[in-house]
Design a protein around this motif. Structure first.
Motif, PDB file in Angstrom:
ATOM      1  N   CYS A 123       0.711  -1.130   0.155  1.00 43.92           N
ATOM      2  CA  CYS A 123      -0.186   0.009   0.333  1.00 43.92           C
ATOM      3  C   CYS A 123       0.672   0.890  -0.102  1.00 43.92           C
ATOM      4  N   ALA A 124       2.694   1.020   0.471  1.00 46.34           N
ATOM      5  CA  ALA A 124       3.109   2.410   0.704  1.00 46.34           C
ATOM      6  C   ALA A 124       3.614   1.701  -0.665  1.00 46.34           C
ATOM      7  N   SER A 125       3.739   1.360  -1.446  1.00 48.58           N
ATOM      8  CA  SER A 125       4.742   2.007  -2.497  1.00 48.58           C
ATOM      9  C   SER A 125       4.045   2.978  -3.691  1.00 48.58           C
ATOM     10  N   ASP A 126       5.021   3.245  -3.805  1.00 52.45           N
ATOM     11  CA  ASP A 126       5.196   4.215  -5.104  1.00 52.45           C
ATOM     12  C   ASP A 126       6.029   2.661  -6.892  1.00 52.45           C
ATOM     13  N   TRP A 127       4.674   2.121  -7.166  1.00 54.50           N
ATOM     14  CA  TRP A 127       4.461   1.916  -8.183  1.00 54.50           C
ATOM     15  C   TRP A 127       5.357   1.876  -9.047  1.00 54.50           C
ATOM     16  N   MET A 128       5.213   3.012  -9.461  1.00 52.25           N
ATOM     17  CA  MET A 128       5.901   3.538 -11.199  1.00 52.25           C
ATOM     18  C   MET A 128       7.666   3.203 -10.925  1.00 52.25           C
ATOM     19  N   ARG A 129       8.064   3.667  -9.400  1.00 47.17           N
ATOM     20  CA  ARG A 129       9.183   3.699  -9.156  1.00 47.17           C
ATOM     21  C   ARG A 129       9.721   1.787  -8.471  1.00 47.17           C
ATOM     22  N   ALA A 130       8.944   1.547  -8.227  1.00 47.63           N
ATOM     23  CA  ALA A 130       9.290  -0.095  -7.709  1.00 47.63           C
ATOM     24  C   ALA A 130       9.808  -0.721  -9.548  1.00 47.63           C
ATOM     25  N   VAL A 131       8.224  -0.785 -10.254  1.00 49.46           N
ATOM     26  CA  VAL A 131       8.529  -1.600 -11.381  1.00 49.46           C
ATOM     27  C   VAL A 131       9.809  -0.697 -12.039  1.00 49.46           C
ATOM     28  N   SER A 132      10.048   0.326 -12.127  1.00 49.20           N
ATOM     29  CA  SER A 132      10.921   0.845 -13.630  1.00 49.20           C
ATOM     30  C   SER A 132      12.483   0.307 -13.126  1.00 49.20           C
ATOM     31  N   PHE A 133      12.687   0.252 -10.977  1.00 54.61           N
ATOM     32  CA  PHE A 133      13.890  -0.170 -10.604  1.00 54.61           C
ATOM     33  C   PHE A 133      14.131  -1.248 -11.070  1.00 54.61           C
ATOM     34  N   LYS A 134      12.822  -2.295 -10.783  1.00 53.12           N
ATOM     35  CA  LYS A 134      12.891  -4.240 -10.890  1.00 53.12           C
ATOM     36  C   LYS A 134      12.927  -3.872 -12.707  1.00 53.12           C
ATOM     37  N   ILE A 135      12.788  -3.104 -13.259  1.00 49.88           N
ATOM     38  CA  ILE A 135      13.473  -2.926 -15.145  1.00 49.88           C
ATOM     39  C   ILE A 135      14.562  -2.810 -15.366  1.00 49.88           C
ATOM     40  N   LEU A 136      15.269  -2.345 -14.664  1.00 48.61           N
ATOM     41  CA  LEU A 136      16.511  -1.751 -15.072  1.00 48.61           C
ATOM     42  C   LEU A 136      17.517  -2.518 -14.523  1.00 48.61           C
ATOM     43  N   LYS A 137      16.886  -3.430 -13.076  1.00 48.43           N
ATOM     44  CA  LYS A 137      17.889  -4.077 -12.231  1.00 48.43           C
ATOM     45  C   LYS A 137      17.823  -5.438 -13.615  1.00 48.43           C
ATOM     46  N   VAL A 138      17.266  -6.013 -13.701  1.00 51.94           N
ATOM     47  CA  VAL A 138      16.403  -7.158 -14.559  1.00 51.94           C
ATOM     48  C   VAL A 138      17.056  -6.428 -16.543  1.00 51.94           C
ATOM     49  N   SER A 139      17.432  -5.522 -16.813  1.00 54.04           N
ATOM     50  CA  SER A 139      17.363  -5.281 -17.728  1.00 54.04           C
ATOM     51  C   SER A 139      19.485  -5.610 -17.817  1.00 54.04           C
ATOM     52  N   LYS A 140      20.029  -4.857 -16.454  1.00 52.06           N
ATOM     53  CA  LYS A 140      21.244  -4.822 -16.456  1.00 52.06           C
ATOM     54  C   LYS A 140      21.969  -6.290 -16.143  1.00 52.06           C
ATOM     55  N   LEU A 141      20.708  -6.962 -15.433  1.00 50.37           N
ATOM     56  CA  LEU A 141      21.337  -8.175 -15.268  1.00 50.37           C
ATOM     57  C   LEU A 141      20.587  -9.205 -16.889  1.00 50.37           C
ATOM     58  N   ARG A 142      20.642  -8.653 -17.772  1.00 51.19           N
ATOM     59  CA  ARG A 142      20.462  -9.532 -19.065  1.00 51.19           C
ATOM     60  C   ARG A 142      21.658  -9.235 -20.112  1.00 51.19           C
ATOM     61  N   GLU A 143      21.894  -7.602 -20.150  1.00 53.24           N
ATOM     62  CA  GLU A 143      22.975  -7.327 -19.771  1.00 53.24           C
ATOM     63  C   GLU A 143      24.429  -8.441 -19.940  1.00 53.24           C
ATOM     64  N   MET A 144      24.483  -8.614 -18.276  1.00 51.81           N
ATOM     65  CA  MET A 144      25.803  -9.363 -17.844  1.00 51.81           C
ATOM     66  C   MET A 144      25.354 -11.268 -18.752  1.00 51.81           C
ATOM     67  N   LYS A 145      24.379 -11.152 -18.660  1.00 52.79           N
ATOM     68  CA  LYS A 145      23.995 -12.583 -19.045  1.00 52.79           C
ATOM     69  C   LYS A 145      24.310 -12.923 -20.458  1.00 52.79           C
ATOM     70  N   ARG A 146      24.660 -11.816 -21.214  1.00 49.71           N
ATOM     71  CA  ARG A 146      24.060 -11.702 -22.939  1.00 49.71           C
ATOM     72  C   ARG A 146      26.059 -11.469 -23.129  1.00 49.71           C
ATOM     73  N   GLU A 147      26.617 -11.041 -22.195  1.00 48.31           N
ATOM     74  CA  GLU A 147      27.970 -10.641 -22.829  1.00 48.31           C
ATOM     75  C   GLU A 147      28.995 -11.917 -22.278  1.00 48.31           C
ATOM     76  N   TRP A 148      28.692 -12.757 -21.007  1.00 45.53           N
ATOM     77  CA  TRP A 148      29.228 -13.729 -20.642  1.00 45.53           C
ATOM     78  C   TRP A 148      28.674 -14.943 -21.492  1.00 45.53           C
ATOM     79  N   PHE A 149      27.754 -15.121 -22.097  1.00 41.67           N
ATOM     80  CA  PHE A 149      27.113 -15.638 -23.067  1.00 41.67           C
ATOM     81  C   PHE A 149      28.119 -15.454 -24.822  1.00 41.67           C
ATOM     82  N   ILE A 150      27.874 -14.610 -25.049  1.00 41.39           N
ATOM     83  CA  ILE A 150      28.961 -14.433 -25.794  1.00 41.39           C
ATOM     84  C   ILE A 150      30.762 -14.581 -26.192  1.00 41.39           C
ATOM     85  N   ARG A 151      30.870 -14.116 -24.679  1.00 43.71           N
ATOM     86  CA  ARG A 151      32.273 -15.013 -23.961  1.00 43.71           C
ATOM     87  C   ARG A 151      32.304 -16.152 -24.655  1.00 43.71           C
TER      88      ARG A 151
END
Length: 172
Positions: A123-151
């Motif tokens: 109830c106290a969450s700023d959902w726009m901020r929470a989902v935006s944070f999660k998208i950025l975090k998962v996207s950075k993780l995706r980029e890390m995995k892509r880099e390691w996969f290519i290596r």
């Protein structure tokens, strides 16, 4: 008449779609790494069978054996490392204040010990901020995995080329 979507009217809907896409891509890299790791093992088995066994095993020399095992295991470790990165190892997100985020999308039970604690955080969450944070975090993780996969792919290609070169060298 076709309805035109208005992102500003329901931005969380679009953020949820973006989050689902990023999470699916992260899982896809995990799956690809598992498949290619197993494929690499099978391919090495074929190469060893065709080449006549582990280099150095026939003539009793020691040096080719650890080199061969390095060639076999290095890409496997790299493919395995694609699976290892997680939310905790993904890079930090700038502008993400721990106080502002209630951590309601990725529930940490030490933060929310009861249903009531979690409901209050939701109830106290700023959902726009929470989902935006999660998208950025998962996207950075995706980029890390892509880099390691290519290596890992590059290492596998390099080591296959090395085995091919060693085989040619033995023949010449």
């Amino acid at each position: 008449m076709a309805r035109v979507l208005q992102p500003e009217r329901d931005p969380l809907k679009y953020l949820a779609i973006a989050l689902a896409d990023a999470q699916a891509t992260v899982r896809a890299y995990d799956t690809k790494a598992q498949i290619l790791g197993i494929g690499y093992v099978f391919s090495i088995n074929i190469v060893v069978a065709v080449a006549g066994g582990v280099p150095g095993a026939q003539d009793g020399t020691l040096l080719p054996v650890p080199i061969f095992w390095g060639i076999v295991t290095a890409p496997l470790f790299l493919f395995g490392y694609v699976l290892q990165p997680s939310r905790k190892t993904a890079p930090k997100i700038e502008g993400a204040s721990e106080l502002a985020l209630k951590r309601v999308l990725y529930v940490e039970t030490h933060r929310h010990r009861t249903v009531e604690d979690y409901e209050a955080a939701v109830c106290a969450s700023d959902w726009m901020r929470a989902v935006s944070f999660k998208i950025l975090k998962v996207s950075k993780l995706r980029e890390m995995k892509r880099e390691w996969f290519i290596r890992a792919l590059a290492a596998a290609a390099f080591f296959f080329a090395s085995l091919f070169g060693l085989q040619l060298f033995k023949v010449m």
